[in-house]
Design an enzyme around this catalytic site. Structure first.
Site, PDB file in Angstrom:
ATOM      1  N   GLY A 279       0.801  -1.210   0.000  1.00 18.17           N
ATOM      2  CA  GLY A 279       0.000   0.000   0.000  1.00 18.17           C
ATOM      3  C   GLY A 279       0.840   1.268   0.000  1.00 18.17           C
ATOM      4  O   GLY A 279       1.949   1.320  -0.539  1.00 18.17           O
ATOM      5  N   SER A 280       0.320   2.294   0.666  1.00 19.96           N
ATOM      6  CA  SER A 280       0.892   3.636   0.547  1.00 19.96           C
ATOM      7  C   SER A 280       2.251   3.825   1.198  1.00 19.96           C
ATOM      8  O   SER A 280       2.872   4.878   1.031  1.00 19.96           O
ATOM      9  CB  SER A 280      -0.090   4.658   1.130  1.00 19.96           C
ATOM     10  OG  SER A 280      -1.281   4.676   0.376  1.00 19.96           O
ATOM     11  N   THR A 281       2.741   2.850   1.959  1.00 20.22           N
ATOM     12  CA  THR A 281       4.092   2.983   2.501  1.00 20.22           C
ATOM     13  C   THR A 281       5.137   2.969   1.395  1.00 20.22           C
ATOM     14  O   THR A 281       6.304   3.300   1.633  1.00 20.22           O
ATOM     15  CB  THR A 281       4.401   1.850   3.502  1.00 20.22           C
ATOM     16  OG1 THR A 281       4.175   0.582   2.872  1.00 20.22           O
ATOM     17  CG2 THR A 281       3.537   1.974   4.743  1.00 20.22           C
ATOM     18  N   ILE A 282       4.741   2.610   0.160  1.00 17.78           N
ATOM     19  CA  ILE A 282       5.639   2.636  -0.994  1.00 17.78           C
ATOM     20  C   ILE A 282       5.715   4.032  -1.621  1.00 17.78           C
ATOM     21  O   ILE A 282       6.686   4.373  -2.305  1.00 17.78           O
ATOM     22  CB  ILE A 282       5.153   1.611  -2.050  1.00 17.78           C
ATOM     23  CG1 ILE A 282       5.334   0.195  -1.506  1.00 17.78           C
ATOM     24  CG2 ILE A 282       5.885   1.752  -3.372  1.00 17.78           C
ATOM     25  CD1 ILE A 282       6.767  -0.216  -1.303  1.00 17.78           C
ATOM     26  N   LYS A 283       4.709   4.853  -1.384  1.00 17.31           N
ATOM     27  CA  LYS A 283       4.637   6.161  -2.065  1.00 17.31           C
ATOM     28  C   LYS A 283       5.854   7.059  -1.848  1.00 17.31           C
ATOM     29  O   LYS A 283       6.279   7.763  -2.781  1.00 17.31           O
ATOM     30  CB  LYS A 283       3.362   6.891  -1.641  1.00 17.31           C
ATOM     31  CG  LYS A 283       2.095   6.279  -2.219  1.00 17.31           C
ATOM     32  CD  LYS A 283       0.844   6.964  -1.676  1.00 17.31           C
ATOM     33  CE  LYS A 283      -0.410   6.306  -2.229  1.00 17.31           C
ATOM     34  NZ  LYS A 283      -1.643   6.818  -1.592  1.00 17.31           N
TER      35      LYS A 283
END
Length: 545
Positions: A279-283
């Protein structure tokens, strides 16, 4: 966080022709995940069979090299004992000297109710054997209780037993051995050669763990997982400068002194053995890639007010970002649209190269018995590239995610996590991924995400936490299920001089259980407990009015 619009995921509507030739990342991840799970299930079943079943009364395998080699004590970074070997006893019998097999078996079963009566009587009556083994791993007290019975023909053989003084604490890290001290899991297996070599030398093996930090992390993770109704949870605390794992927590827990009494689910390592779309921890990495490759600039503004259409698929934000948005807003407000657009500017080749350099396409190198490899198929379409930009299409472990976040503690350089305590003058391999300038810029955005973005619940006044929440819907048979989430937070602290990395993840949280709601608060509670142990000061919590 929805990966794509609902229309695309409807099982009644076929995928656009573009994706009929190249399956989208979510389908490839699902197929790979099912295949890997099936293999792991078979392997796990076989491992459990070898470790805990077979003939429980079998004689010790004294001829094996491993069993005859002493195992060293395992201690934490401060010398606290975590695993040791003690004298134990095998309960034996000389059948020719046993007066009454049935009465002897009944007397022993009063002390050990789990003894199989029929099997014990059969063994006690086996006149073809000079000596039979009835039970393994008796303590001194149990030996004394049997001795007091005065049973003819019953005796004892000395043997060694591996014990873990802290019970369930750090169980998944330490692992366990079988009754013959053959290593089966955790560092017992991953550092087996070092443990045996240290045993020969008469010295302990020192891990990077700190039991004080480990206890705090496990306690907070346990409370949060129960409150959220999660099926599993993981916590990672690293010294980001050295890569040393200060605490690794996996939930649910088990007691390594009695591994056979725990189910496979409890023994499962969620830190290095479970993969999930992150999820958004990759952004933050997507933004850093774009800045590094000059595909954007710190001053660029974006209109993110409308869903983003890509090859017939819609990408939407959980909450619409109004007005013109900066890179800081993309991270603080966790915009899927903004991250997807940046990823498309990069293209699949450059995106893949950075993911590889961040260690997200390989298994973690933690010294455990097993590190699960990620599910990391190459992007085959623009939709795949966009999905990877905001955390879908790549499934990795919390350990790998924590390792990637070490770039924010080393001015853009990656350090591999380790469970071995490093000497103060040890040489540490650091691999440059982003420039110091780009890293500091993204770090400022991550601090903003905690101050006034989705990560507000992770903020600890005085500690300056910087990080990103993540909420990834889990894939069911036909589509992503918004009622099942993988909720997480990944970050570093203190932001003005980042040194430590923390990752908290809860699996199978319910609908609406975003990372900012269930994972970020765990970070704040944990950091308040451990900050004094790390020599860091936090401001007292504001008094309730």
């Amino acid at each position: 966080m929805k990966p794509f619009g609902a229309a695309l995921l409807s099982p009644r509507e076929p995928l656009p022709e573009t994706f009929a030739e190249a399956a989208p990342a979510r389908n490839r991840v699902r197929i790979l995940a099912v295949a890997v799970f099936a293999v792991l299930l078979l392997l796990a079943g076989r491992a459990v069979q070898l470790a805990f079943s077979g003939d429980p009364l079998a004689e010790p395998r004294r001829s094996t090299t491993i069993a005859s080699t002493p195992r060293a004590d395992v201690v934490d970074r401060n010398g606290v004992l975590l695993a040791t070997t003690v004298r134990a006893y095998a309960l034996t019998a000389a059948p020719a000297r046993v007066w009454n097999a049935a009465e002897t078996a009944d007397a022993l079963r009063r002390l050990f109710p789990d003894l199989d009566r029929a099997a014990t009587v059969r063994r006690l009556s086996d006149a073809t054997r000079q000596l039979v083994f009835l039970r393994r791993g008796l303590s001194e007290d149990e030996r004394a209780q049997v001795h007091a019975l005065g049973l003819a023909g019953i005796g004892f053989e000395p043997e060694d037993r591996r014990i873990y003084p802290h019970g369930a604490m750090a169980a998944h890290v330490l692992g366990f051995t079988d009754v013959d001290l053959n290593p089966l899991a955790g560092v017992e297996r991953g550092l087996d050669a070092q443990i045996r070599a240290a045993g020969e030398a008469g010295r302990p093996v020192r891990l990077s763990l700190d039991v004080r930090l480990q206890y705090a992390l496990e306690s907070e993770l346990d409370a949060a997982a129960r409150a959220a109704g999660a099926s599993g949870a993981a916590g990672v605390l690293l010294d980001g400068r050295t890569g040393e794992a200060l605490a690794l927590a996996s939930w649910p827990r088990f007691d390594p002194n009695e591994p056979g009494s725990a189910g496979a689910d409890a023994r499962r390592d969620r830190v290095a053995g479970d993969v999930h779309e992150l999820g958004s921890t990759i952004k933050p990495f997507t933004v850093a890639m774009a800045l590094q490759e000059e595909a954007t600039s710190a001053g660029e503004l974006f209109d993110l007010s409308q869903p983003f259409s890509i090859d017939g698929s819609l990408i939407e934000d959980h909450e619409t970002v109004r007005g013109l948005a900066s890179l800081r807003d993309i991270l603080a407000q966790s915009s899927n649209i903004g991250a997807a657009r940046l990823a498309l500017r990069l293209g699949g080749a450059r995106q893949r190269a950075y993911l590889e350099r961040l260690g997200l396409t390989q298994a973690s190198r933690l010294e455990l018995g097993f590190n699960q490899a990620p599910l990391a198929p190459h992007a085959r379409s623009r939709r795949d590239v966009a999905g990877l930009g905001f955390g879908y299409g790549l499934a990795a472990t919390p350990a790998a995610l924590a390792g990637a976040y070490t770039v924010f503690a080393n001015e853009g350089r990656l350090v591999a996590p380790t469970l071995i305590a490093r000497a103060p003058d040890a040489e540490i391999e650091r691999r440059q991924v982003f420039s110091p300038q780009v890293t500091r810029q993204v770090l400022a955005y991550l601090r903003a995400a905690v101050i006034n973005g989705t990560g507000r619940a992770a903020d600890v006044p005085g500690l300056a936490v910087a990080g990103k929440t993540g909420t990834a819907e889990k894939l069911d048979e036909e589509s992503y299920d918004e009622s099942r989430n993988f909720s997480s937070f990944a970050g570093v602290f203190p932001a003005h001089d980042p040194r430590y990395v923390i990752v908290i993840a809860l699996d199978d949280t319910g609908e609406g259980a975003a990372g900012g709601m269930v994972a970020a608060p765990v970070v704040a509670r944990t950091l308040r407990r451990i900050a004094p142990m790390l020599g860091l000061r936090v401001e007292p919590a504001a008094a309730a009015r």
